[in-house]
Design a protein around this motif. Sequence first.
Motif, PDB file in Angstrom:
ATOM      1  N   VAL A 181       0.887  -1.170   0.000  1.00 35.75           N
ATOM      2  CA  VAL A 181       0.000   0.000   0.000  1.00 35.75           C
ATOM      3  C   VAL A 181       0.924   1.219   0.000  1.00 35.75           C
ATOM      4  N   VAL A 182       0.899   1.930  -1.120  1.00 33.90           N
ATOM      5  CA  VAL A 182       1.810   3.054  -1.321  1.00 33.90           C
ATOM      6  C   VAL A 182       1.074   4.349  -1.018  1.00 33.90           C
ATOM      7  N   ALA A 183       1.621   5.129  -0.107  1.00 38.61           N
ATOM      8  CA  ALA A 183       1.063   6.457   0.163  1.00 38.61           C
ATOM      9  C   ALA A 183       1.578   7.417  -0.912  1.00 38.61           C
ATOM     10  N   VAL A 184       0.659   8.156  -1.493  1.00 41.65           N
ATOM     11  CA  VAL A 184       0.984   9.067  -2.593  1.00 41.65           C
ATOM     12  C   VAL A 184       0.548  10.476  -2.184  1.00 41.65           C
ATOM     13  N   PRO A 185       1.404  11.189  -1.443  1.00 40.48           N
ATOM     14  CA  PRO A 185       0.994  12.517  -0.970  1.00 40.48           C
ATOM     15  C   PRO A 185       0.692  13.441  -2.147  1.00 40.48           C
ATOM     16  N   ARG A 186      -0.448  14.108  -2.067  1.00 39.80           N
ATOM     17  CA  ARG A 186      -0.838  15.064  -3.120  1.00 39.80           C
ATOM     18  C   ARG A 186      -0.445  16.465  -2.675  1.00 39.80           C
ATOM     19  N   ASP A 187       0.385  17.103  -3.493  1.00 40.03           N
ATOM     20  CA  ASP A 187       0.774  18.482  -3.190  1.00 40.03           C
ATOM     21  C   ASP A 187      -0.324  19.416  -3.671  1.00 40.03           C
ATOM     22  N   ALA A 188      -0.081  20.692  -3.473  1.00 40.18           N
ATOM     23  CA  ALA A 188      -0.987  21.717  -3.992  1.00 40.18           C
ATOM     24  C   ALA A 188      -2.416  21.464  -3.550  1.00 40.18           C
ATOM     25  N   THR A 189      -2.574  21.125  -2.296  1.00 34.03           N
ATOM     26  CA  THR A 189      -3.906  20.926  -1.755  1.00 34.03           C
ATOM     27  C   THR A 189      -3.917  21.524  -0.361  1.00 34.03           C
ATOM     28  N   LYS A 190      -5.110  21.917   0.074  1.00 38.30           N
ATOM     29  CA  LYS A 190      -5.220  22.481   1.428  1.00 38.30           C
ATOM     30  C   LYS A 190      -5.298  21.379   2.481  1.00 38.30           C
ATOM     31  N   ILE A 191      -5.408  20.123   2.042  1.00 34.16           N
ATOM     32  CA  ILE A 191      -5.525  19.024   2.998  1.00 34.16           C
ATOM     33  C   ILE A 191      -4.143  18.744   3.597  1.00 34.16           C
ATOM     34  N   PRO A 192      -4.006  18.818   4.924  1.00 34.79           N
ATOM     35  CA  PRO A 192      -2.689  18.598   5.531  1.00 34.79           C
ATOM     36  C   PRO A 192      -2.132  17.213   5.201  1.00 34.79           C
ATOM     37  N   ALA A 193      -0.820  17.144   5.085  1.00 34.31           N
ATOM     38  CA  ALA A 193      -0.163  15.869   4.760  1.00 34.31           C
ATOM     39  C   ALA A 193      -0.519  14.796   5.781  1.00 34.31           C
ATOM     40  N   ILE A 194      -0.639  15.184   7.062  1.00 38.95           N
ATOM     41  CA  ILE A 194      -0.928  14.172   8.082  1.00 38.95           C
ATOM     42  C   ILE A 194      -2.281  13.515   7.822  1.00 38.95           C
ATOM     43  N   GLU A 195      -3.220  14.247   7.267  1.00 39.72           N
ATOM     44  CA  GLU A 195      -4.533  13.649   6.992  1.00 39.72           C
ATOM     45  C   GLU A 195      -4.447  12.663   5.827  1.00 39.72           C
ATOM     46  N   GLN A 196      -3.562  12.934   4.906  1.00 40.53           N
ATOM     47  CA  GLN A 196      -3.348  11.990   3.805  1.00 40.53           C
ATOM     48  C   GLN A 196      -2.659  10.721   4.339  1.00 40.53           C
ATOM     49  N   THR A 197      -1.762  10.913   5.289  1.00 39.58           N
ATOM     50  CA  THR A 197      -1.107   9.775   5.937  1.00 39.58           C
ATOM     51  C   THR A 197      -2.133   8.917   6.670  1.00 39.58           C
ATOM     52  N   LEU A 198      -3.024   9.575   7.416  1.00 45.68           N
ATOM     53  CA  LEU A 198      -4.044   8.828   8.157  1.00 45.68           C
ATOM     54  C   LEU A 198      -4.944   8.059   7.190  1.00 45.68           C
ATOM     55  N   SER A 199      -5.249   8.656   6.054  1.00 48.45           N
ATOM     56  CA  SER A 199      -6.085   7.975   5.069  1.00 48.45           C
ATOM     57  C   SER A 199      -5.376   6.731   4.529  1.00 48.45           C
ATOM     58  N   ALA A 200      -4.071   6.830   4.318  1.00 51.78           N
ATOM     59  CA  ALA A 200      -3.312   5.661   3.839  1.00 51.78           C
ATOM     60  C   ALA A 200      -3.340   4.551   4.886  1.00 51.78           C
ATOM     61  N   GLY A 201      -3.242   4.919   6.159  1.00 51.25           N
ATOM     62  CA  GLY A 201      -3.349   3.916   7.218  1.00 51.25           C
ATOM     63  C   GLY A 201      -4.730   3.285   7.234  1.00 51.25           C
ATOM     64  N   ALA A 202      -5.738   4.116   6.995  1.00 53.58           N
ATOM     65  CA  ALA A 202      -7.108   3.588   6.967  1.00 53.58           C
ATOM     66  C   ALA A 202      -7.280   2.596   5.812  1.00 53.58           C
ATOM     67  N   VAL A 203      -6.635   2.856   4.700  1.00 51.04           N
ATOM     68  CA  VAL A 203      -6.691   1.921   3.567  1.00 51.04           C
ATOM     69  C   VAL A 203      -6.060   0.583   3.953  1.00 51.04           C
ATOM     70  N   CYS A 204      -4.943   0.646   4.660  1.00 51.21           N
ATOM     71  CA  CYS A 204      -4.297  -0.604   5.099  1.00 51.21           C
ATOM     72  C   CYS A 204      -5.234  -1.401   5.999  1.00 51.21           C
ATOM     73  N   LEU A 205      -5.836  -0.736   6.970  1.00 52.10           N
ATOM     74  CA  LEU A 205      -6.751  -1.445   7.872  1.00 52.10           C
ATOM     75  C   LEU A 205      -7.963  -1.955   7.097  1.00 52.10           C
ATOM     76  N   GLY A 206      -8.438  -1.159   6.149  1.00 49.39           N
ATOM     77  CA  GLY A 206      -9.582  -1.598   5.348  1.00 49.39           C
ATOM     78  C   GLY A 206      -9.273  -2.853   4.549  1.00 49.39           C
ATOM     79  N   LEU A 207      -8.070  -2.894   3.982  1.00 51.76           N
ATOM     80  CA  LEU A 207      -7.677  -4.078   3.209  1.00 51.76           C
ATOM     81  C   LEU A 207      -7.532  -5.286   4.139  1.00 51.76           C
ATOM     82  N   LEU A 208      -6.879  -5.063   5.278  1.00 56.00           N
ATOM     83  CA  LEU A 208      -6.706  -6.139   6.266  1.00 56.00           C
ATOM     84  C   LEU A 208      -8.070  -6.684   6.690  1.00 56.00           C
ATOM     85  N   ASN A 209      -8.961  -5.800   7.052  1.00 57.73           N
ATOM     86  CA  ASN A 209     -10.272  -6.243   7.544  1.00 57.73           C
ATOM     87  C   ASN A 209     -11.113  -6.875   6.442  1.00 57.73           C
TER      88      ASN A 209
END
Length: 188
Positions: free
Chosen positions: A95-123
Amino acid sequence: MAADNTVLDFLLTRRSRPVKLMRPPAPGRDELVTLLTAATRAPDHGKLEPWRFIVLRDAGQARFAAAIRARAAATGQDPDKGASAFEQAPLSVAVVAVPRDATKIPAIEQTLSAGAVCLGLLNAALAAGWGAAWLTGWPAYDPELLAEALGLAPGEWIAGFVHLGTSDAAPPDRPRPDVPALVTWAEA
Ligand SMILES: Cc1cc2nc3c(=O)[nH]c(=O)nc-3n(C[C@H](O)[C@H](O)[C@H](O)COP(=O)(O)O)c2cc1C
């Protein structure tokens, strides 16, 4: 919304399976796409889709394990700790995290979303009856290896390797958190 106690019971009892105890078969392509589809229903602020997947199976998985061993020899890291999960698991998904630049969404929220994807796949995998485990290890933190062997672009990073297979046995569960000790009730 109606209660779904089957799902709740699953969430209350779900647990990972050790890669050592996994055996073939692994999900086929269509089954895996279903699991990945479930995983991508992760919370994603701004709908940025700041993640992607690399599916490692058969020769592709063996090639990555060999690249890990070569990298370990070159850098002095532990070859078995890095490679064995890819040699033992019937299928591995990076599961590759792909940070999107040029967005108002903080990088940490993109990181949390990548973690959520991992848990979603696991579950999703566990719910579908597969053995699954979310691991990292040193290869997840070796940008040179990841660029060369998996083609990660600068800025991309590994949120997790989710290993999948068939697992009949499960060792004793780990002690689970003492929930009341973790909760502050701010109600009055
Ligand atoms: C980001 C991340 C990386 C992890 N990497 C490893 C690892 O490399 N090796 C390991 O034994 N467990 C690792 N774990 C822990 C296992 O995935 C898992 O939490 C543990 O085996 C218990 O799983 P369960 O609560 O799903 O049963 C990691 C967990 C997370 C969240």
